[in-house]
Enzyme design. Structure first.
Site, PDB file in Angstrom:
ATOM      1  N   ASP A  44       0.857  -1.181   0.000  1.00  0.00           N
ATOM      2  CA  ASP A  44       0.000   0.000   0.000  1.00  0.00           C
ATOM      3  C   ASP A  44       0.894   1.232   0.000  1.00  0.00           C
ATOM      4  OD1 ASP A  44      -3.262   0.261   0.928  1.00  0.00           O
ATOM      5  OD2 ASP A  44      -2.060   2.079   1.013  1.00  0.00           O
ATOM      6  N   ASP A  70       3.831   2.594  -5.084  1.00  0.00           N
ATOM      7  CA  ASP A  70       2.826   3.172  -5.975  1.00  0.00           C
ATOM      8  C   ASP A  70       2.601   2.174  -7.098  1.00  0.00           C
ATOM      9  OD1 ASP A  70       1.287   4.533  -7.791  1.00  0.00           O
ATOM     10  OD2 ASP A  70       2.691   6.196  -8.086  1.00  0.00           O
ATOM     11  N   TYR A 165     -15.220   5.874 -11.615  1.00  0.00           N
ATOM     12  CA  TYR A 165     -15.037   4.743 -10.698  1.00  0.00           C
ATOM     13  C   TYR A 165     -15.780   3.521 -11.227  1.00  0.00           C
ATOM     14  CZ  TYR A 165     -15.831   1.942  -6.458  1.00  0.00           C
ATOM     15  OH  TYR A 165     -15.920   0.922  -5.544  1.00  0.00           O
ATOM     16  N   LYS A 169     -14.378  -0.136 -12.472  1.00  0.00           N
ATOM     17  CA  LYS A 169     -14.822  -1.391 -11.871  1.00  0.00           C
ATOM     18  C   LYS A 169     -15.421  -2.324 -12.912  1.00  0.00           C
ATOM     19  CE  LYS A 169     -13.552  -0.634  -7.658  1.00  0.00           C
ATOM     20  NZ  LYS A 169     -12.448  -1.428  -7.075  1.00  0.00           N
TER      21      LYS A 169
END
Length: 271
Positions: A44, A70, A165, A169
């Site tokens: 992370d 990253d 978003y 997805k």
């Protein structure tokens, strides 16, 4: 002769990587895999949270590796998987749970920079990490399991400015199908989880306040179980898809959504 099915979920000896492993669902995924016996690399950008999750795994008797990176950068992804290979000896399980902040705007007003940043963070990173993991799985000839976090937003429209978003997805769903088909001969299974709204720091703030009561009511009305998901409730689905219990499961989009996708938008319990 009866046999105990619990052994199907045993991940002892497996090496797992969890991207977004410091987030609400990513951290629960990492802890669940470790509880099932896997060695886990927690990856992370949040250094403090990476350290905290890794420490929790270690305190529970597990074997963690914490990596700050990253994952939108190709070179960084390669560095991560080389570090995992050196520390754990390889990778058998990848859970892509990375999630970036969600910029919101109506489609006709959506800034190009926000669009590109969202697709890079929430889709391209999944491709880069899956490619890096699968390359190593194929070379090791051990098979493997990749679990991608998509969303109910990947298969239905949420509105409220979530377009970029949702498109990312949706892309994860198709990425899952394509990779599941391509890597099936290598015994690499690729599946996706489609959560509804789960409690995290953002949703906790929304629910605690009163200025968004209508939003909360609308969201809960779309979840037949009548509540947000608790982060710990993602543990079972992740372990299932990662384990031999799902040895014949690949290319599947698994809703973990309290019944959201089972209900039509106009559904009602009353006449």
């Amino acid at each position: 002769m009866l046999t105990d099915p619990s052994g199907l979920f045993d991940l002892t000896g497996r090496r797992a990587v969890v991207t977004g492993g410091a987030g609400a669902l990513g951290s629960q995924s990492a802890l669940a895999l470790a509880s099932a016996g896997a060695s886990v690399a927690v990856v992370d950008l949040d250094e403090a949270r990476v350290a905290a999750v890794a420490q929790e795994i270690q305190d529970g008797g597990g074997t963690p590796v914490g990596i700050v990176a990253d994952l939108t950068d190709e070179a960084e992804v390669e560095r991560v998987f080389e570090q995992v290979t050196q520390a754990l000896g390889g990778v058998d399980i990848l859970v892509n749970a990375m999630a970036a902040p969600v910029p919101r705007a109506s489609p006709e007003l959506f800034p190009l920079d926000d669009w590109q940043a969202t697709l890079t963070s929430d889709l391209t990173s999944f491709f880069l990490c899956s490619r890096a993991a699968a390359t190593r799985m194929i070379a090791a000839q051990r098979g493997g399991s990749i679990v991608n976090f998509s969303s109910i937003a990947g298969v239905s429209a949420l509105g409220r400015g979530n377009m970029a978003y949702a498109v990312a997805k949706g892309g994860i769903c198709q990425l899952t199908r394509e990779m599941a088909f391509a890597w099936a001969p290598e015994n690499i299974r690729v599946n996706a989880i489609l959560p509804c709204q789960f409690t995290n720091s953002w949703w906790a703030g929304i629910v605690a306040g009163h200025e968004h009561e209508l939003l909360v009511q609308k969201v809960l009305s779309g979840i037949p179980l009548g509540r947000l998901g608790a982060p710990s409730e993602i543990r079972g689905p992740v372990v299932f898809l990662a384990s031999d219990a799902a040895s014949m499961v690949t290319g599947v989009m698994l809703p973990v959504d309290g019944g959201n996708l089972a209900a039509n938008a106009g559904a009602s319990l009353t006449m």
